[in-house]
Design a protein around this motif. Structure first.
Motif, PDB file in Angstrom:
ATOM      1  N   ALA A  32      -1.357  -7.636  39.180  1.00 49.77           N
ATOM      2  CA  ALA A  32      -1.498  -6.434  38.477  1.00 49.77           C
ATOM      3  C   ALA A  32      -1.412  -5.199  39.724  1.00 49.77           C
ATOM      4  O   ALA A  32      -1.748  -5.327  40.818  1.00 49.77           O
ATOM      5  CB  ALA A  32      -3.019  -6.135  38.064  1.00 49.77           C
ATOM      6  N   LEU A  33      -0.407  -4.257  39.433  1.00 54.22           N
ATOM      7  CA  LEU A  33      -0.253  -3.340  40.333  1.00 54.22           C
ATOM      8  C   LEU A  33      -1.020  -2.263  40.009  1.00 54.22           C
ATOM      9  O   LEU A  33      -0.584  -1.019  39.809  1.00 54.22           O
ATOM     10  CB  LEU A  33       1.443  -2.828  40.337  1.00 54.22           C
ATOM     11  CG  LEU A  33       2.432  -3.881  40.278  1.00 54.22           C
ATOM     12  CD1 LEU A  33       3.759  -3.194  40.257  1.00 54.22           C
ATOM     13  CD2 LEU A  33       2.369  -4.746  41.724  1.00 54.22           C
ATOM     14  N   SER A  34      -2.239  -2.537  40.327  1.00 52.86           N
ATOM     15  CA  SER A  34      -3.396  -1.572  40.219  1.00 52.86           C
ATOM     16  C   SER A  34      -4.641  -2.130  40.952  1.00 52.86           C
ATOM     17  O   SER A  34      -4.735  -3.501  41.307  1.00 52.86           O
ATOM     18  CB  SER A  34      -3.754  -1.200  38.827  1.00 52.86           C
ATOM     19  OG  SER A  34      -4.231  -2.403  38.170  1.00 52.86           O
ATOM     20  N   PRO A  35      -5.527  -1.437  41.395  1.00 49.85           N
ATOM     21  CA  PRO A  35      -5.743   0.019  41.105  1.00 49.85           C
ATOM     22  C   PRO A  35      -5.414   0.950  42.019  1.00 49.85           C
ATOM     23  O   PRO A  35      -5.062   0.388  43.195  1.00 49.85           O
ATOM     24  CB  PRO A  35      -7.450   0.161  40.973  1.00 49.85           C
ATOM     25  CG  PRO A  35      -7.987  -1.118  42.097  1.00 49.85           C
ATOM     26  CD  PRO A  35      -6.888  -2.138  42.049  1.00 49.85           C
ATOM     27  N   VAL A  36      -5.331   2.086  41.784  1.00 51.12           N
ATOM     28  CA  VAL A  36      -4.984   3.167  42.693  1.00 51.12           C
ATOM     29  C   VAL A  36      -6.179   3.794  43.383  1.00 51.12           C
ATOM     30  O   VAL A  36      -7.097   4.247  42.668  1.00 51.12           O
ATOM     31  CB  VAL A  36      -4.119   4.426  41.959  1.00 51.12           C
ATOM     32  CG1 VAL A  36      -4.137   5.651  42.796  1.00 51.12           C
ATOM     33  CG2 VAL A  36      -2.733   3.932  41.701  1.00 51.12           C
ATOM     34  N   VAL A  37      -6.169   3.557  44.663  1.00 49.69           N
ATOM     35  CA  VAL A  37      -7.354   4.101  45.376  1.00 49.69           C
ATOM     36  C   VAL A  37      -6.741   5.248  46.498  1.00 49.69           C
ATOM     37  O   VAL A  37      -7.565   5.301  47.459  1.00 49.69           O
ATOM     38  CB  VAL A  37      -8.115   2.886  46.162  1.00 49.69           C
ATOM     39  CG1 VAL A  37      -9.006   1.919  45.269  1.00 49.69           C
ATOM     40  CG2 VAL A  37      -7.149   2.203  46.980  1.00 49.69           C
ATOM     41  N   ASP A  38      -5.797   5.935  45.952  1.00 44.69           N
ATOM     42  CA  ASP A  38      -5.623   7.094  46.953  1.00 44.69           C
ATOM     43  C   ASP A  38      -6.752   8.153  46.342  1.00 44.69           C
ATOM     44  O   ASP A  38      -7.156   8.388  45.381  1.00 44.69           O
ATOM     45  CB  ASP A  38      -4.159   7.628  46.366  1.00 44.69           C
ATOM     46  CG  ASP A  38      -3.190   6.860  46.247  1.00 44.69           C
ATOM     47  OD1 ASP A  38      -2.989   6.297  47.491  1.00 44.69           O
ATOM     48  OD2 ASP A  38      -2.032   6.739  45.449  1.00 44.69           O
ATOM     49  N   VAL A  39      -7.026   9.113  47.541  1.00 44.13           N
ATOM     50  CA  VAL A  39      -7.789  10.110  47.341  1.00 44.13           C
ATOM     51  C   VAL A  39      -7.037  11.499  47.138  1.00 44.13           C
ATOM     52  O   VAL A  39      -6.332  11.699  47.687  1.00 44.13           O
ATOM     53  CB  VAL A  39      -8.609  10.241  48.485  1.00 44.13           C
ATOM     54  CG1 VAL A  39      -9.691  11.558  48.403  1.00 44.13           C
ATOM     55  CG2 VAL A  39      -9.551   9.027  49.028  1.00 44.13           C
ATOM     56  N   ALA A  85      -5.051  -8.357  42.156  1.00 39.96           N
ATOM     57  CA  ALA A  85      -5.289  -6.959  42.345  1.00 39.96           C
ATOM     58  C   ALA A  85      -4.432  -6.242  43.365  1.00 39.96           C
ATOM     59  O   ALA A  85      -4.403  -6.882  44.417  1.00 39.96           O
ATOM     60  CB  ALA A  85      -6.756  -6.285  42.397  1.00 39.96           C
ATOM     61  N   THR A  86      -3.900  -4.850  43.112  1.00 36.30           N
ATOM     62  CA  THR A  86      -3.059  -4.557  44.151  1.00 36.30           C
ATOM     63  C   THR A  86      -3.450  -3.194  44.748  1.00 36.30           C
ATOM     64  O   THR A  86      -3.451  -2.292  43.665  1.00 36.30           O
ATOM     65  CB  THR A  86      -1.601  -4.603  43.721  1.00 36.30           C
ATOM     66  OG1 THR A  86      -1.313  -5.828  43.290  1.00 36.30           O
ATOM     67  CG2 THR A  86      -0.628  -3.975  44.842  1.00 36.30           C
ATOM     68  N   LEU A  87      -3.878  -2.804  45.674  1.00 36.70           N
ATOM     69  CA  LEU A  87      -4.263  -1.484  46.110  1.00 36.70           C
ATOM     70  C   LEU A  87      -3.132  -0.584  46.437  1.00 36.70           C
ATOM     71  O   LEU A  87      -2.235  -1.007  47.060  1.00 36.70           O
ATOM     72  CB  LEU A  87      -5.231  -1.691  47.324  1.00 36.70           C
ATOM     73  CG  LEU A  87      -6.650  -2.440  47.260  1.00 36.70           C
ATOM     74  CD1 LEU A  87      -7.333  -2.550  48.834  1.00 36.70           C
ATOM     75  CD2 LEU A  87      -7.629  -2.136  46.120  1.00 36.70           C
ATOM     76  N   LYS A  88      -3.347   0.485  45.819  1.00 40.21           N
ATOM     77  CA  LYS A  88      -2.206   1.534  45.855  1.00 40.21           C
ATOM     78  C   LYS A  88      -2.687   2.861  46.246  1.00 40.21           C
ATOM     79  O   LYS A  88      -3.649   3.250  45.740  1.00 40.21           O
ATOM     80  CB  LYS A  88      -1.614   1.649  44.598  1.00 40.21           C
ATOM     81  CG  LYS A  88      -0.790   0.237  44.044  1.00 40.21           C
ATOM     82  CD  LYS A  88      -0.388   0.169  42.499  1.00 40.21           C
ATOM     83  CE  LYS A  88       0.424   1.550  42.057  1.00 40.21           C
ATOM     84  NZ  LYS A  88       1.028   1.349  40.722  1.00 40.21           N
TER      85      LYS A  88
END
Length: 777
Positions: free
Chosen positions: A172-179, A224-227
């Protein structure tokens, strides 16, 4: 071209009872340079020409033409959109059963037609649900952030993982953990908000939901993939992919911290590097970021994947831009390998020349082995060598099921955030209403936001209200005005609607609402006015935060009728809606609620559900009030001439139909030594007449420190459900991590001294009560 059966039988990597590291080492020792390089390559749009026929079914002739060399392939991207181009014409995508059957067929071909029988990984977009036909669609991450409920996040992502894995997806190309610290940025909707602690907590929960126990034996978990690593959420001028100009201290404390926690606590197995540059170094060439910090400091041993086409951008991406660190794609690939990027997404490009780079001495085979080893390890971890296929019948049963639909509805309920309730207009007593006017450009349209599939169920605001009332009151509808022509996320050109036509439509909307007892407005943005700007002809960042088009004119005209008005806002980023907030009696921020939008809106409007969401990002008064984030430095908000300096609505804010009373905070230990922990407690009581949710929030300030510190920082929260009259003690832990920061020498330490502990129901000073904690040596 499969390996001889006798060879396979005696190879350690084929033995399911052997340790994974031994299997990886054995397989790697048997691979040629070409086979190793092939594991670092993916196909996405090219699958339509290289693997599929014109009907989007598997084509063995095409597959043999392109992959008959027997070297194998690393990944296949987004089989859910098979037959479409660049994700467009999404209706051509396969449903759950068809996709499961297709992944099985393709997987079988690669196992039987690669020399060593190495399976492929299928990756999918899973931002707020699998981006596929018939998959469950949840609220956008910015809405899930508003729930302040990590347990809900785990459950939501368990569903996403199950619906992905049962179709044959693995990664999975998620979750996005950008602030997200600039609301002009079009990708705010993909984040959990502006606060690093909230983003870290929710992102870690998402990872745990996607990956389960990380054994993957249940067949319902995915990688999971952190973006996007790192600092993607505060781009220069608010424009996507622009340079990020922050200090090392801010970089570490704000932007890197969610990634660190999601890796060390959530055990995320993959990270996606970001498009942007930090201090002149693009992330895909940043050895300090991807090696020194990610792997050496944090102990990450998973896979780093590139963002789409980002390795090419180290040279020049036609019709977009280039970083010009490399003279061509070959050198760009070398830079990415040296930085530590294991996999190039989404198409075969710069990594096609890796063998050549080794042959001419620019890279060594040892460097290639280092990149390939984690890729093989994950294929073993996922069980793809031993159990590579999925059950199409299970896929059809799970995807978009009623059980999953109920979780989507609960998530939508918990997302909705009440910002204004003048004279207790809400909830609406349906017995007192004969006619409701539902007005606005978002009243009768699908509201899912970016990276959305085609869910099996969808409800609009209008339909939800009509279904809820079931003919007990008359519902009249008018669009009022439009936001843009079309409005699809995939449409490149954004065309404002004709202003004169909108003016005429507003006149008609006023007439439609004239006889109503209540006006319900559905306003905000759409999938075009806030989205990922991925090309120069496909933009989504804005220089204004005002309501787009003639929406304010519609509000003003309807307000002249003097009717009670309740507004629901749907948008991917914070909007500056001061005029709307002044004119309406009730106001909700909804972000995007997913497939259950209409049902959730009606449940909250009529009081079947009490809203309890909180703002995960500050709402500015105007674009001139940016930056607006709450955790600013003491000197940062001195004031403006002729204007307020405060946000329109602060981070953490959200009302309820009931009332809560939070008692003064009490520390179990008001003095602790450096390295010790304590607990702050408050008494929370529902003093109203309805059950409801409150989010108790704890903020901390180091009173005197070696470097300036933010005026307050969220360091703990708990969402609590109480019946009318119920009281509960809420305990929040204060750990050394809660108090630590990077000091004058850039050491991460807790400095002794006094700390202000603030507890309340929003970040606003007047909503907080304080006590003091002393930390001694």
């Amino acid at each position: 071209m499969s390996t001889d059966s006798s060879t396979v039988a005696t190879s350690i990597y084929q033995c399911a009872d052997k340790p994974i590291d031994e299997r990886v080492a054995d397989l790697l020792s048997q691979m040629t340079l070409e086979e190793k390089a092939a594991q670092m390559v993916c196909v996405w749009n090219e699958k339509n020409d290289k693997l599929l026929n014109e009907q989007a079914g598997f084509d063995p002739v095409r597959a043999k033409s392109h992959f008959g060399h027997g070297n194998g392939l690393g990944q296949i991207g987004r089989l859910s959109d098979a037959g479409s181009k660049a994700g467009k014409n999404f209706a051509l995508g396969r449903n759950a059963r068809q996709m499961a059957e297709l992944t099985n067929t393709i997987q079988r071909w690669f196992l039987e037609n690669s020399r060593l029988g190495i399976p492929v990984v299928f990756h999918e977009e899973c931002l707020h649900g699998l981006m596929a036909v018939d998959a469950t669609s949840f609220p956008q991450p910015i809405g899930l952030g508003a729930t302040f409920d990590p347990d809900l996040l785990r459950n939501v992502h368990r569903v996403i993982a199950a619906e992905t894995r049962c179709r044959g997806g693995h990664h999975a190309l998620s979750p996005v953990v950008d602030v997200a610290r600039d609301p002009r940025w079009g990708r705010v909707e993909e984040t959990y908000g502006e606060d690093p602690y909230l983003v870290a907590t929710m992102g870690t929960a998402a990872v745990e939901g996607l990956q389960g126990d990380r054994t993957f034996t249940d067949g319902q978990s995915v990688v999971a993939t952190l973006k996007h690593f790192a600092a993607h959420g505060q781009p220069e001028s608010g424009t996507n992919c622009a340079p990020v100009n922050v200090s090392m201290r801010v970089l570490r404390e704000v932007f890197l911290d969610p990634f660190k926690k999601a890796i060390q606590q959530g055990k995320s197995l993959a990270v996606m590097a970001s498009y942007n540059e930090i201090d002149g170094v693009p992330s895909h060439a940043n050895r300090w970021l991807l090696r020194d910090v990610l792997r050496n400091e944090w102990g990450f041993d998973g896979v780093v994947v590139s963002d789409y086409y980002a390795i090419r951008e180290l040279n020049e991406r036609p019709d977009l831009y280039g970083h010009h660190l490399a003279v061509d794609g070959k050198q760009a690939g070398e830079l990415a390998v040296r930085a530590g990027v294991n996999m190039e997404l989404p198409e075969p490009d710069c990594y096609l020349t890796l063998v050549e780079s080794i042959q001419d001495g620019q890279l060594s085979e040892v460097e290639l082995d280092e990149m390939v080893r984690p890729l093989l390890k994950q294929k073993f971890q996922l069980g793809l060598f031993d159990n590579p296929y999925v059950d199409p019948e299970l896929a059809e049963h799970l995807s978009g099921s009623e059980a999953h639909r109920s979780i989507a509805l609960r998530a939508a309920h918990k997302t909705i955030t009440l910002l204004k309730n003048h004279n207790k207009t809400l909830p609406i007593n349906r017995d007192n209403i004969n006619t409701i006017a539902v007005i606005g450009p978002n009243a009768d349209r699908s509201l899912l936001g970016g990276y959305s599939g085609l869910p099996r169920f969808q409800t609009t605001v209008l339909q939800g209200i009509r279904d809820h009332l079931d003919n007990s009151a008359q519902v009249v509808y008018h669009e009022g005005c439009k936001i843009t022509k079309g409005g699809s996320w995939f449409e490149d050109e954004v065309v404002p609607y004709d202003a004169e036509e909108d003016r005429r439509s507003i006149v008609d909307a006023v007439e439609a609402a004239r006889a109503a007892d209540l006006i319900v407005l559905a306003l905000g943005g759409n999938e075009q006015t806030s989205r990922e700007a991925w090309m120069s002809n496909h933009l989504g960042d804005r220089a204004s935060l005002e309501l787009f088009g003639k929406q304010d004119a519609l509000v003003n005209a309807l307000a002249e009728l003097g009717k009670p008005m309740v507004a629901f806002l749907f948008n991917g980023r914070p909007l500056a809606f001061s005029n709307l907030a002044e004119k309406v009696d009730g106001l909700f921020e909804c972000w995007y609620l997913g497939q259950e939008t209409g049902r959730a809106i009606a449940d909250v409007l009529f009081g079947d559900v009490n809203p309890g969401g909180k703002l995960p990002i500050s709402i500015p008064r105007s674009v001139g009030h940016i930056p607006c984030f709450y955790n600013h430095k003491p000197s940062a908000r001195r004031g403006y001439l002729f204007d307020e300096v405060t946000p329109l609505f602060p981070f953490g804010f959200g009302l309820s139909y009931t009332q809560f009373e939070i008692g003064p905070p009490k520390l179990l230990r008001s003095q602790i030594a450096v390295g010790e922990s304590t607990i702050v407690q408050v008494e929370l009581m529902n003093t109203g007449k309805l059950p409801g949710d409150e989010v108790v929030q704890m903020y901390i300030r180091d009173c005197v420190s070696s470097v300036t510190r933010p005026v307050k920082e969220l360091k703990g929260f708990q969402r609590v459900t109480l019946e009318a009259g119920e009281k509960r003690t809420v305990s929040l832990e204060i750990t050394p991590e809660s108090l630590a920061f990077y000091d004058i020498d850039m050491n991460h330490v807790v400095e002794p001294g006094e700390f202000k502990i603030m507890v309340g129901n929003s970040s606003k000073d007047s909503d907080l009560q304080c006590t003091m904690l002393e930390v001694v040596v």
